[in-house]
Design a protein around this motif. Structure first.
Motif, PDB file in Angstrom:
ATOM      1  N   LEU A  16       0.835  -1.199   0.000  1.00 45.30           N
ATOM      2  CA  LEU A  16       0.000   0.000   0.000  1.00 45.30           C
ATOM      3  C   LEU A  16       0.871   1.251   0.000  1.00 45.30           C
ATOM      4  CD1 LEU A  16      -2.756  -0.877   2.640  1.00 45.30           C
ATOM      5  CD2 LEU A  16      -2.945  -0.964   0.144  1.00 45.30           C
ATOM      6  N   GLY A  17       0.303   2.340  -0.488  1.00 47.65           N
ATOM      7  CA  GLY A  17       0.976   3.629  -0.437  1.00 47.65           C
ATOM      8  C   GLY A  17       1.272   4.179  -1.813  1.00 47.65           C
ATOM      9  N   GLY A  18       1.303   5.516  -1.903  1.00 44.93           N
ATOM     10  CA  GLY A  18       1.608   6.171  -3.158  1.00 44.93           C
ATOM     11  C   GLY A  18       3.098   6.261  -3.419  1.00 44.93           C
ATOM     12  N   PRO A  19       3.509   6.969  -4.462  1.00 40.60           N
ATOM     13  CA  PRO A  19       4.922   7.020  -4.850  1.00 40.60           C
ATOM     14  C   PRO A  19       5.738   8.008  -4.026  1.00 40.60           C
ATOM     15  CG  PRO A  19       3.612   8.332  -6.359  1.00 40.60           C
ATOM     16  CD  PRO A  19       2.638   7.701  -5.408  1.00 40.60           C
ATOM     17  N   ALA A  20       7.050   7.832  -4.069  1.00 36.64           N
ATOM     18  CA  ALA A  20       7.976   8.804  -3.501  1.00 36.64           C
ATOM     19  C   ALA A  20       8.440   9.737  -4.603  1.00 36.64           C
ATOM     20  CB  ALA A  20       9.183   8.096  -2.894  1.00 36.64           C
ATOM     21  N   ARG A  21       8.633  10.990  -4.262  1.00 29.93           N
ATOM     22  CA  ARG A  21       9.166  11.931  -5.259  1.00 29.93           C
ATOM     23  C   ARG A  21      10.500  11.427  -5.782  1.00 29.93           C
ATOM     24  NH1 ARG A  21      12.575  15.678  -6.303  1.00 29.93           N
ATOM     25  NH2 ARG A  21      13.670  15.543  -4.309  1.00 29.93           N
ATOM     26  N   ARG A  22      11.285  10.854  -4.853  1.00 34.24           N
ATOM     27  CA  ARG A  22      12.616  10.374  -5.233  1.00 34.24           C
ATOM     28  C   ARG A  22      12.947   9.157  -4.373  1.00 34.24           C
ATOM     29  NH1 ARG A  22      17.551  12.486  -2.912  1.00 34.24           N
ATOM     30  NH2 ARG A  22      19.394  12.127  -4.223  1.00 34.24           N
ATOM     31  N   LEU A  23      13.441   8.102  -4.994  1.00 33.29           N
ATOM     32  CA  LEU A  23      13.838   6.897  -4.273  1.00 33.29           C
ATOM     33  C   LEU A  23      15.311   6.639  -4.524  1.00 33.29           C
ATOM     34  CD1 LEU A  23      13.229   4.238  -2.676  1.00 33.29           C
ATOM     35  CD2 LEU A  23      12.701   3.182  -4.892  1.00 33.29           C
ATOM     36  N   VAL A  24      16.075   6.539  -3.450  1.00 34.14           N
ATOM     37  CA  VAL A  24      17.501   6.228  -3.532  1.00 34.14           C
ATOM     38  C   VAL A  24      17.733   4.884  -2.852  1.00 34.14           C
ATOM     39  CG1 VAL A  24      19.827   6.935  -2.857  1.00 34.14           C
ATOM     40  CG2 VAL A  24      18.139   8.667  -3.507  1.00 34.14           C
ATOM     41  N   THR A  25      18.448   3.997  -3.525  1.00 30.96           N
ATOM     42  CA  THR A  25      18.809   2.710  -2.927  1.00 30.96           C
ATOM     43  C   THR A  25      20.292   2.726  -2.597  1.00 30.96           C
ATOM     44  OG1 THR A  25      17.099   1.539  -4.172  1.00 30.96           O
ATOM     45  CG2 THR A  25      18.887   0.211  -3.266  1.00 30.96           C
ATOM     46  N   ALA A  26      20.632   2.495  -1.333  1.00 37.11           N
ATOM     47  CA  ALA A  26      22.020   2.561  -0.857  1.00 37.11           C
ATOM     48  C   ALA A  26      22.524   1.170  -0.507  1.00 37.11           C
ATOM     49  CB  ALA A  26      22.104   3.475   0.357  1.00 37.11           C
ATOM     50  N   HIS A  27      23.702   0.815  -1.018  1.00 39.55           N
ATOM     51  CA  HIS A  27      24.269  -0.517  -0.806  1.00 39.55           C
ATOM     52  C   HIS A  27      25.443  -0.520   0.177  1.00 39.55           C
ATOM     53  CE1 HIS A  27      21.859  -2.392  -3.986  1.00 39.55           C
ATOM     54  NE2 HIS A  27      22.032  -1.266  -4.649  1.00 39.55           N
ATOM     55  N   THR A  28      25.907   0.656   0.590  1.00 40.12           N
ATOM     56  CA  THR A  28      26.997   0.755   1.563  1.00 40.12           C
ATOM     57  C   THR A  28      26.638   1.801   2.612  1.00 40.12           C
ATOM     58  OG1 THR A  28      28.207   2.533   0.429  1.00 40.12           O
ATOM     59  CG2 THR A  28      28.677   0.240  -0.271  1.00 40.12           C
ATOM     60  N   ASP A  29      27.323   1.747   3.751  1.00 41.76           N
ATOM     61  CA  ASP A  29      27.086   2.757   4.788  1.00 41.76           C
ATOM     62  C   ASP A  29      27.384   4.154   4.266  1.00 41.76           C
ATOM     63  OD1 ASP A  29      26.443   0.685   6.449  1.00 41.76           O
ATOM     64  OD2 ASP A  29      28.208   0.850   7.736  1.00 41.76           O
ATOM     65  N   ASP A  30      28.456   4.288   3.467  1.00 41.68           N
ATOM     66  CA  ASP A  30      28.814   5.603   2.925  1.00 41.68           C
ATOM     67  C   ASP A  30      27.708   6.141   2.021  1.00 41.68           C
ATOM     68  OD1 ASP A  30      31.199   5.646   4.273  1.00 41.68           O
ATOM     69  OD2 ASP A  30      32.416   5.011   2.552  1.00 41.68           O
ATOM     70  N   GLU A  31      27.091   5.244   1.232  1.00 38.71           N
ATOM     71  CA  GLU A  31      25.989   5.675   0.364  1.00 38.71           C
ATOM     72  C   GLU A  31      24.777   6.100   1.191  1.00 38.71           C
ATOM     73  OE1 GLU A  31      25.190   2.560  -2.414  1.00 38.71           O
ATOM     74  OE2 GLU A  31      27.037   2.860  -3.550  1.00 38.71           O
ATOM     75  N   VAL A  32      24.520   5.386   2.287  1.00 42.36           N
ATOM     76  CA  VAL A  32      23.427   5.765   3.189  1.00 42.36           C
ATOM     77  C   VAL A  32      23.656   7.171   3.716  1.00 42.36           C
ATOM     78  CG1 VAL A  32      22.306   5.291   5.398  1.00 42.36           C
ATOM     79  CG2 VAL A  32      22.878   3.392   3.873  1.00 42.36           C
ATOM     80  N   ILE A  33      24.851   7.398   4.250  1.00 41.60           N
ATOM     81  CA  ILE A  33      25.173   8.697   4.851  1.00 41.60           C
ATOM     82  C   ILE A  33      25.109   9.811   3.812  1.00 41.60           C
ATOM     83  CG2 ILE A  33      27.006  10.026   5.970  1.00 41.60           C
ATOM     84  CD1 ILE A  33      27.877   7.317   7.281  1.00 41.60           C
ATOM     85  N   ALA A  34      25.620   9.536   2.602  1.00 40.70           N
ATOM     86  CA  ALA A  34      25.600  10.554   1.548  1.00 40.70           C
ATOM     87  C   ALA A  34      24.171  10.927   1.173  1.00 40.70           C
ATOM     88  CB  ALA A  34      26.359  10.051   0.321  1.00 40.70           C
ATOM     89  N   ALA A  35      23.294   9.937   1.089  1.00 40.64           N
ATOM     90  CA  ALA A  35      21.901  10.206   0.730  1.00 40.64           C
ATOM     91  C   ALA A  35      21.196  11.008   1.817  1.00 40.64           C
ATOM     92  CB  ALA A  35      21.173   8.892   0.483  1.00 40.64           C
ATOM     93  N   VAL A  36      21.472  10.673   3.073  1.00 44.05           N
ATOM     94  CA  VAL A  36      20.858  11.406   4.186  1.00 44.05           C
ATOM     95  C   VAL A  36      21.349  12.848   4.198  1.00 44.05           C
ATOM     96  CG1 VAL A  36      20.622  11.547   6.689  1.00 44.05           C
ATOM     97  CG2 VAL A  36      20.570   9.319   5.568  1.00 44.05           C
ATOM     98  N   ARG A  37      22.669  13.018   4.030  1.00 41.21           N
ATOM     99  CA  ARG A  37      23.227  14.374   4.021  1.00 41.21           C
ATOM    100  C   ARG A  37      22.641  15.211   2.884  1.00 41.21           C
ATOM    101  NH1 ARG A  37      29.466  12.597   5.329  1.00 41.21           N
ATOM    102  NH2 ARG A  37      29.411  13.023   7.582  1.00 41.21           N
ATOM    103  N   ALA A  38      22.467  14.591   1.720  1.00 43.60           N
ATOM    104  CA  ALA A  38      21.929  15.326   0.568  1.00 43.60           C
ATOM    105  C   ALA A  38      20.498  15.777   0.838  1.00 43.60           C
ATOM    106  CB  ALA A  38      21.993  14.444  -0.681  1.00 43.60           C
ATOM    107  N   ALA A  39      19.693  14.883   1.413  1.00 42.30           N
ATOM    108  CA  ALA A  39      18.311  15.241   1.721  1.00 42.30           C
ATOM    109  C   ALA A  39      18.260  16.343   2.768  1.00 42.30           C
ATOM    110  CB  ALA A  39      17.548  14.015   2.203  1.00 42.30           C
ATOM    111  N   ASP A  40      19.096  16.221   3.795  1.00 44.41           N
ATOM    112  CA  ASP A  40      19.105  17.227   4.860  1.00 44.41           C
ATOM    113  C   ASP A  40      19.575  18.582   4.325  1.00 44.41           C
ATOM    114  OD1 ASP A  40      18.166  15.370   6.630  1.00 44.41           O
ATOM    115  OD2 ASP A  40      20.088  15.024   7.632  1.00 44.41           O
ATOM    116  N   ALA A  41      20.584  18.545   3.450  1.00 41.89           N
ATOM    117  CA  ALA A  41      21.100  19.803   2.892  1.00 41.89           C
ATOM    118  C   ALA A  41      20.052  20.492   2.031  1.00 41.89           C
ATOM    119  CB  ALA A  41      22.360  19.522   2.074  1.00 41.89           C
ATOM    120  N   ALA A  42      19.224  19.688   1.360  1.00 40.14           N
ATOM    121  CA  ALA A  42      18.174  20.248   0.508  1.00 40.14           C
ATOM    122  C   ALA A  42      16.934  20.622   1.299  1.00 40.14           C
ATOM    123  CB  ALA A  42      17.814  19.234  -0.579  1.00 40.14           C
ATOM    124  N   GLY A  43      16.924  20.264   2.579  1.00 40.11           N
ATOM    125  CA  GLY A  43      15.779  20.570   3.418  1.00 40.11           C
ATOM    126  C   GLY A  43      14.532  19.817   3.041  1.00 40.11           C
TER     127      GLY A  43
END
Length: 347
Positions: A16-43
């Motif tokens: 259930l549920g509608g779409p996400a504006r943007r979906l990022v799939t992270a395969h490493t801890d560094d990719e996780v952190i980079a995606a979180v930082r990017a989202a936070d920086a963009a507010g």
């Protein structure tokens, strides 16, 4: 990997549920952190996805970045286990059984990822991850650094933790456990249903592999083991937590139950509180297994699971949840609280 206007329903066990504006799939801890930082920086809003087994996403979807954590890592050193957040929990439990280690055997078959387990303090059949977690490694969004939180700092309680209390702060990266080599035996049995299955008293140990198999069987019988062909498993598991009542609340509840000549389940809880059974309340309030005639119904196997019969919307599911919550309140004066995380919706 990044997708725009990405469907989220296939990434949840409820479908259930509608779409996400943007979906990022992270395969490493560094990719996780980079995606979180990017989202936070963009507010922009951030939704962290693991196995999607404890999520109810609104039909409108998610207006920010959905981060799917797909990291892998199973490291066993003696009885010490470290799991990457993206590891499939049920598979990880099975591997601990193969290694002959006790500690999470009664948590077999629970869908979702390892990183979600400390957030919810996942528990079943008398066992909780809080009993074996030693440390949680997480990215602290507020401090912009990776931190290691010992068990005591995680503030674990019944289906709750520091991570659940402050969902905007931490993103779990790794979880560390202290398991037990009990010579092929389980941890002491704490749950009456399991003790009855084995014909033993509580606090006794049973064969580790048999404990694992028994829990899988018990869960499957309640529709709590994922099966794409079985709509009874198209759920978020237990939708409501077992109510924990203070003395005044419990006295009022007990009076209503006694008035109806019902004997309610009661289990001691910390600080003089009493825990009762959400499943019992739902059933005695008139909502039996399979209740509902629409595209969302109670499971035919378990009254705690609200299910998508294949064509439901999130609003269909929530309408059923509200009907059950309100019915239990009217019958017993007890307020049921949802266990899954709500995204863009509420009860």
């Amino acid at each position: 990997m990044e997708e725009l206007d990405a469907p989220l329903a296939p990434l949840t066990t409820l479908r259930l549920g509608g779409p996400a504006r943007r979906l990022v799939t992270a395969h490493t801890d560094d990719e996780v952190i980079a995606a979180v930082r990017a989202a936070d920086a963009a507010g922009e809003p951030l939704l962290v996805l693991g196995g999607g087994s404890n999520l109810v996403i609104g039909d409108a979807g998610f207006p920010g970045t959905a981060l799917r954590i797909a990291t892998t890592g199973f490291a066993l050193d003696g009885t010490a286990l470290e799991l990457a957040a993206g590891e499939v929990w049920a598979d990880a439990v099975a591997r601990t059984i193969e290694a002959g280690l006790a500690g999470v055997e009664f948590l077999a078959g629970i869908p979702g990822s390892a990183g979600a387990t400390p957030v919810q303090n996942v528990g079943a059949y008398g066992q909780e991850v809080a009993q074996t977690i030693t440390e949680v490694v997480a990215y602290d969004r507020r401090a912009d650094e990776v931190v290691t939180l010992p068990n005591a700092a995680c503030a674990f309680s019944y289906r709750h933790s520091r991570f659940k209390a402050d969902p905007e702060r931490y993103v779990v990266l790794r979880v560390r456990f202290a398991l037990e080599d009990a010579a092929g035996r389980s941890t002491p049995v704490r749950y009456a249903e399991v003790a009855k299955h084995f014909g033993v008293a509580t606090d006794e140990r049973v064969d580790l592999r048999e404990a694992h198999a028994a829990v899988l069987g018990l869960r499957a019988g309640k529709g709590m083991v994922l099966d794409p062909a079985d709509h009874d498993t198209w759920s978020a598991g237990s939708f409501f937590t077992n109510p924990v009542l203070d003395p005044e609340q419990y006295a009022a509840f007990l009076a209503l139950a006694t008035e109806r000549e019902l004997t309610a389940p009661a289990y001691p809880a910390p600080d003089g509180h009493t825990k009762t059974s959400a499943a019992w309340l739902i059933d005695r309030a008139g909502f039996a297994k399979g209740y509902g005639s629409g595209p969302a119904t109670l499971s035919g196997k378990h009254t705690l699971a609200l299910t998508n019969r294949g064509a439901a919307t999130t609003e269909d599911l929530l309408a059923l949840a509200r009907e059950i919550r309100d019915g239990v309140r009217a019958a017993f004066g007890v307020e049921l609280v949802n266990e899954p995380v709500m995204v863009g919706v509420s009860l």
